[in-house]
Design a protein around this motif. Sequence first.
Motif, PDB file in Angstrom:
ATOM      1  N   ALA A   1       0.860  -1.187   0.000  1.00  0.00           N
ATOM      2  CA  ALA A   1       0.000   0.000   0.000  1.00  0.00           C
ATOM      3  C   ALA A   1       0.892   1.231   0.000  1.00  0.00           C
ATOM      4  O   ALA A   1       1.990   1.222   0.580  1.00  0.00           O
ATOM      5  CB  ALA A   1      -0.902   0.001   1.227  1.00  0.00           C
ATOM      6  N   LEU A   2       0.454   2.267  -0.659  1.00  0.00           N
ATOM      7  CA  LEU A   2       1.207   3.511  -0.679  1.00  0.00           C
ATOM      8  C   LEU A   2       0.256   4.677  -0.870  1.00  0.00           C
ATOM      9  O   LEU A   2      -0.904   4.503  -1.239  1.00  0.00           O
ATOM     10  CB  LEU A   2       2.290   3.489  -1.753  1.00  0.00           C
ATOM     11  CG  LEU A   2       1.857   3.272  -3.213  1.00  0.00           C
ATOM     12  CD1 LEU A   2       1.488   4.595  -3.862  1.00  0.00           C
ATOM     13  CD2 LEU A   2       2.987   2.618  -4.002  1.00  0.00           C
ATOM     14  N   GLU A   3       0.761   5.870  -0.615  1.00  0.00           N
ATOM     15  CA  GLU A   3      -0.003   7.099  -0.848  1.00  0.00           C
ATOM     16  C   GLU A   3       0.712   7.934  -1.894  1.00  0.00           C
ATOM     17  O   GLU A   3       1.946   7.934  -1.968  1.00  0.00           O
ATOM     18  CB  GLU A   3      -0.161   7.894   0.451  1.00  0.00           C
ATOM     19  CG  GLU A   3      -1.061   7.199   1.477  1.00  0.00           C
ATOM     20  CD  GLU A   3      -1.283   8.060   2.707  1.00  0.00           C
ATOM     21  OE1 GLU A   3      -0.393   8.894   3.007  1.00  0.00           O
ATOM     22  OE2 GLU A   3      -2.335   7.913   3.362  1.00  0.00           O
ATOM     23  N   THR A   4      -0.074   8.638  -2.690  1.00  0.00           N
ATOM     24  CA  THR A   4       0.504   9.450  -3.764  1.00  0.00           C
ATOM     25  C   THR A   4      -0.329  10.718  -3.943  1.00  0.00           C
ATOM     26  O   THR A   4      -1.523  10.733  -3.642  1.00  0.00           O
ATOM     27  CB  THR A   4       0.551   8.644  -5.082  1.00  0.00           C
ATOM     28  OG1 THR A   4       1.096   9.466  -6.118  1.00  0.00           O
ATOM     29  CG2 THR A   4      -0.847   8.215  -5.510  1.00  0.00           C
ATOM     30  N   GLY A   5       0.336  11.760  -4.432  1.00  0.00           N
ATOM     31  CA  GLY A   5      -0.375  13.021  -4.641  1.00  0.00           C
ATOM     32  C   GLY A   5      -1.109  13.088  -5.964  1.00  0.00           C
ATOM     33  O   GLY A   5      -2.154  13.736  -6.067  1.00  0.00           O
ATOM     34  N   VAL A   6      -0.561  12.438  -6.996  1.00  0.00           N
ATOM     35  CA  VAL A   6      -1.181  12.445  -8.324  1.00  0.00           C
ATOM     36  C   VAL A   6      -1.067  11.058  -8.944  1.00  0.00           C
ATOM     37  O   VAL A   6      -0.266  10.228  -8.508  1.00  0.00           O
ATOM     38  CB  VAL A   6      -0.503  13.469  -9.268  1.00  0.00           C
ATOM     39  CG1 VAL A   6      -0.693  14.888  -8.780  1.00  0.00           C
ATOM     40  CG2 VAL A   6       0.969  13.130  -9.443  1.00  0.00           C
ATOM     41  N   VAL A   7      -1.874  10.838  -9.973  1.00  0.00           N
ATOM     42  CA  VAL A   7      -1.841   9.588 -10.735  1.00  0.00           C
ATOM     43  C   VAL A   7      -1.766   9.941 -12.218  1.00  0.00           C
ATOM     44  O   VAL A   7      -2.548  10.773 -12.697  1.00  0.00           O
ATOM     45  CB  VAL A   7      -3.093   8.724 -10.468  1.00  0.00           C
ATOM     46  CG1 VAL A   7      -3.080   7.475 -11.344  1.00  0.00           C
ATOM     47  CG2 VAL A   7      -3.184   8.340  -9.000  1.00  0.00           C
ATOM     48  N   VAL A   8      -0.814   9.347 -12.918  1.00  0.00           N
ATOM     49  CA  VAL A   8      -0.712   9.520 -14.371  1.00  0.00           C
ATOM     50  C   VAL A   8      -1.052   8.189 -15.033  1.00  0.00           C
ATOM     51  O   VAL A   8      -0.422   7.166 -14.731  1.00  0.00           O
ATOM     52  CB  VAL A   8       0.704   9.972 -14.787  1.00  0.00           C
ATOM     53  CG1 VAL A   8       0.818  10.041 -16.312  1.00  0.00           C
ATOM     54  CG2 VAL A   8       1.039  11.321 -14.183  1.00  0.00           C
ATOM     55  N   LEU A   9      -2.038   8.217 -15.905  1.00  0.00           N
ATOM     56  CA  LEU A   9      -2.459   7.005 -16.603  1.00  0.00           C
ATOM     57  C   LEU A   9      -1.745   6.926 -17.949  1.00  0.00           C
ATOM     58  O   LEU A   9      -1.917   7.798 -18.802  1.00  0.00           O
ATOM     59  CB  LEU A   9      -3.972   7.021 -16.816  1.00  0.00           C
ATOM     60  CG  LEU A   9      -4.828   7.047 -15.545  1.00  0.00           C
ATOM     61  CD1 LEU A   9      -6.286   7.288 -15.891  1.00  0.00           C
ATOM     62  CD2 LEU A   9      -4.682   5.741 -14.780  1.00  0.00           C
ATOM     63  N   ALA A  10      -0.935   5.890 -18.117  1.00  0.00           N
ATOM     64  CA  ALA A  10      -0.206   5.675 -19.372  1.00  0.00           C
ATOM     65  C   ALA A  10      -0.388   4.207 -19.758  1.00  0.00           C
ATOM     66  O   ALA A  10       0.582   3.460 -19.914  1.00  0.00           O
ATOM     67  CB  ALA A  10       1.271   6.025 -19.203  1.00  0.00           C
ATOM     68  N   THR A  11      -1.645   3.816 -19.904  1.00  0.00           N
ATOM     69  CA  THR A  11      -1.962   2.399 -20.044  1.00  0.00           C
ATOM     70  C   THR A  11      -1.890   1.895 -21.480  1.00  0.00           C
ATOM     71  O   THR A  11      -2.156   0.718 -21.730  1.00  0.00           O
ATOM     72  CB  THR A  11      -3.377   2.142 -19.477  1.00  0.00           C
ATOM     73  OG1 THR A  11      -4.294   3.098 -20.032  1.00  0.00           O
ATOM     74  CG2 THR A  11      -3.373   2.314 -17.969  1.00  0.00           C
ATOM     75  N   GLY A  12      -1.565   2.771 -22.423  1.00  0.00           N
ATOM     76  CA  GLY A  12      -1.249   2.317 -23.771  1.00  0.00           C
ATOM     77  C   GLY A  12      -2.450   1.878 -24.593  1.00  0.00           C
ATOM     78  O   GLY A  12      -3.586   2.277 -24.348  1.00  0.00           O
ATOM     79  N   PHE A  13      -2.181   1.025 -25.585  1.00  0.00           N
ATOM     80  CA  PHE A  13      -3.201   0.634 -26.562  1.00  0.00           C
ATOM     81  C   PHE A  13      -3.077  -0.861 -26.859  1.00  0.00           C
ATOM     82  O   PHE A  13      -2.140  -1.521 -26.417  1.00  0.00           O
ATOM     83  CB  PHE A  13      -3.004   1.422 -27.863  1.00  0.00           C
ATOM     84  CG  PHE A  13      -1.757   1.023 -28.616  1.00  0.00           C
ATOM     85  CD1 PHE A  13      -0.509   1.537 -28.257  1.00  0.00           C
ATOM     86  CD2 PHE A  13      -1.821   0.126 -29.679  1.00  0.00           C
ATOM     87  CE1 PHE A  13       0.638   1.151 -28.938  1.00  0.00           C
ATOM     88  CE2 PHE A  13      -0.674  -0.260 -30.367  1.00  0.00           C
ATOM     89  CZ  PHE A  13       0.555   0.255 -29.993  1.00  0.00           C
ATOM     90  N   SER A  14      -4.034  -1.348 -27.622  1.00  0.00           N
ATOM     91  CA  SER A  14      -3.966  -2.705 -28.164  1.00  0.00           C
ATOM     92  C   SER A  14      -4.051  -2.618 -29.688  1.00  0.00           C
ATOM     93  O   SER A  14      -4.675  -1.702 -30.224  1.00  0.00           O
ATOM     94  CB  SER A  14      -5.127  -3.568 -27.650  1.00  0.00           C
ATOM     95  OG  SER A  14      -5.016  -3.774 -26.272  1.00  0.00           O
ATOM     96  N   SER A  15      -3.447  -3.559 -30.363  1.00  0.00           N
ATOM     97  CA  SER A  15      -3.572  -3.616 -31.818  1.00  0.00           C
ATOM     98  C   SER A  15      -4.832  -4.400 -32.183  1.00  0.00           C
ATOM     99  O   SER A  15      -5.145  -5.420 -31.566  1.00  0.00           O
ATOM    100  CB  SER A  15      -2.344  -4.294 -32.447  1.00  0.00           C
ATOM    101  OG  SER A  15      -1.211  -3.484 -32.291  1.00  0.00           O
ATOM    102  N   TYR A  16      -5.531  -3.898 -33.182  1.00  0.00           N
ATOM    103  CA  TYR A  16      -6.748  -4.575 -33.640  1.00  0.00           C
ATOM    104  C   TYR A  16      -6.406  -5.976 -34.137  1.00  0.00           C
ATOM    105  O   TYR A  16      -5.419  -6.168 -34.862  1.00  0.00           O
ATOM    106  CB  TYR A  16      -7.376  -3.751 -34.767  1.00  0.00           C
ATOM    107  CG  TYR A  16      -8.531  -4.402 -35.464  1.00  0.00           C
ATOM    108  CD1 TYR A  16      -9.797  -4.385 -34.904  1.00  0.00           C
ATOM    109  CD2 TYR A  16      -8.356  -5.030 -36.698  1.00  0.00           C
ATOM    110  CE1 TYR A  16     -10.874  -4.981 -35.551  1.00  0.00           C
ATOM    111  CE2 TYR A  16      -9.425  -5.625 -37.355  1.00  0.00           C
ATOM    112  CZ  TYR A  16     -10.680  -5.602 -36.780  1.00  0.00           C
ATOM    113  OH  TYR A  16     -11.732  -6.197 -37.430  1.00  0.00           O
ATOM    114  N   THR A  17      -7.217  -6.928 -33.733  1.00  0.00           N
ATOM    115  CA  THR A  17      -7.058  -8.302 -34.215  1.00  0.00           C
ATOM    116  C   THR A  17      -8.141  -8.602 -35.236  1.00  0.00           C
ATOM    117  O   THR A  17      -9.339  -8.584 -34.909  1.00  0.00           O
ATOM    118  CB  THR A  17      -7.170  -9.305 -33.052  1.00  0.00           C
ATOM    119  OG1 THR A  17      -6.171  -9.000 -32.072  1.00  0.00           O
ATOM    120  CG2 THR A  17      -6.979 -10.733 -33.544  1.00  0.00           C
ATOM    121  N   PRO A  18      -7.778  -8.830 -36.487  1.00  0.00           N
ATOM    122  CA  PRO A  18      -8.801  -9.112 -37.511  1.00  0.00           C
ATOM    123  C   PRO A  18      -9.580 -10.373 -37.161  1.00  0.00           C
ATOM    124  O   PRO A  18      -9.037 -11.313 -36.554  1.00  0.00           O
ATOM    125  CB  PRO A  18      -7.976  -9.298 -38.794  1.00  0.00           C
ATOM    126  CG  PRO A  18      -6.652  -8.664 -38.511  1.00  0.00           C
ATOM    127  CD  PRO A  18      -6.421  -8.836 -37.045  1.00  0.00           C
TER     128      PRO A  18
END
Length: 655
Positions: free
Chosen positions: A286-303
């Motif tokens: 567990a931890l505490e933080t002042g801010v959160v940055v979301l850098a969760t990226g992408f997925s490539s489309y699967t035909p």
Amino acid sequence: MSDAKQNSPENAPAPESLENKESQDQAKVGVYICYCGGNISDHVDVEKVRSRMENVPGVAVARTNMFMCSDPGQELIMDDLRSGAVNRVVVASCAPSLHETTFRSAIARAGGNPYQYEHANIREQVSWVHHGDAATDKATRLVCAATGKARLMQPLEPLRVDALRRGLVIGGGVAGMRSALDMADRGIETVLIEKSPYLGGGVSRLGKLAPYGEDAETVVRDLAARTLSHPRITVYCGASLSSYGGYVGKFSIELSTTAAEDEAPSPGQYVPGKGVGGPMLPQNIALETGVVVLATGFSSYTPHTGEYGFGENQEVITLPDLLQKLSEMKDEKGGQLHLDGRRIRSLAIIHCVGSRQIPGVHEEDENGHLNEYCSRVCCSASINAANTIRESFPDTSVYELYRDIRTYGRGQEEMYAQASANRVVFMRFNVEEPPVVRRIAGEYPLEIEVKDELTFGEELQVPVDLVVLATGMEPAPIHDLVDMLKLPVGADRFLLEVHPKLRPVELPMAGVFLAGTCQAPMDVGEVSNAASSAAVKAVSLLGKGFVELDPFVAEVDLQKCTGAGACVDACLNDGALKLVEMEVGGETVTRAEVTPALCLGCGACVAVCPENAINVNGWTLRQYESMVDMIISDVAFEDSGEAKEEPAVEEETAA
């Protein structure tokens, strides 16, 4: 005790009744009406609205300007405030989301209270949807309503909460590492978590980056080395968010280990196609933080199976697969290209697979989704791959089958010209008559049949050894994170910023920022820009050691509150309202208590309180009532000597 501590939510003094605080000084309202360069004045008689407002009780001055948001327009407001002519401000102009901050800042610079300000939107709600006398009359009534509220506004102070100088970055791709480095370089202790054992994300699966040919492996290695060695950055791979709470400046986070897909590499070890190994989260923490940055990226489309022969023919692969194969043979050159032990004499790349899909034309996925957006980077990546093949293996023919070419960035048009010079063959097809991939007997395993619009609809048959599908970007599967953090999601299923131009990396939740392709398709350069923007926002928020928030939050009148708890049940944000025992009038009683930093200011609690014991600062019931009274009042028309008129409403176009 510091000021920040004294003003923290836990230590906030019991509030006095807002209604008792109102009308403590004489209201002198200044009304400032904008022409908006004709956007408003072409349909609204702005000077007529001004003359009407001069006769409304409480209005001290009424002025107009071609652009009220301009420096001269703001000076009008500031001069009146400095001279004492006004002490409350109403601006009638475009939507408040565009310039509310501008005018609040001007009021503050003039020494006024920025929260004694009200905005009347007479562009989107009037001039863009009405015209003639009806527009002028509706604008008058909206400005009257704003004036009615302004007369009751009291000075408010921003909420101040202590802020930990620590940031959490979720996602270990280029965006996540770039954000972490920018925050850490500016003195913010940063924790970066990545659910896989590797740092690098989707870039690790690429070769030469368009348009200038940087080596993707080198980019990932460099960023990972700097991230892992930075003294202010702690990296946990194999980690995910398991719980989330708190508020900006003090988020409470729990991290849990994720199931490893394969054996974890040693920290710093580069694995082709996967990235650089990072230290694994040893146990749940567990931890505490002042801010959160979301850098969760992408997925490539699967035909889906059968889409251009994908899944039915081993000779049909995706562009990410081709780029990864090329990156593994980056030092090889010669006349002939060989992939998976087969000679590739001729290959075709089909664009817009999984992008720019059209209802009724393309097949929805199992959840009923269509990717109707352009993925933006596929054209450049396809042409870059074609150039690489033609320059390294000149005996291989390359065909590009496209709907439209969109090489939009700096240097990318030149890349398209270079492809023409490299004798890459382009064919353009209509979306309703897409290319058909079929297996054939003979020298080549596959044939593409396409009606080429560049040759006025000539039907062509192209024999090929390989078909490459330029698949687009899709949002990463982060449903758990979306539910846990209550993240806003757009129609395209990417995370949705507050405003694409004015607040492009911010979310409605204070202290949570967006970085990179979790927000939209981007190339590597754009990802780095977005990541640095998010980091700068985060650092500026934490730099002072405290955070100031708008004071538009609920406030309880303890004398009226009976502790019924209906407000707690109606609250939309867990923890913002709770029932507590306290001393009131010498007795121990149960009353509702607000945690201001968690309050959304939505007013859901106000609507259900049977005692009218709760209000939202800046939006009290009395202020609403005053606005309604002014909307239905004809005071502006009567005092200007005009006949009474019914409120102007155009049923079909009323905003």
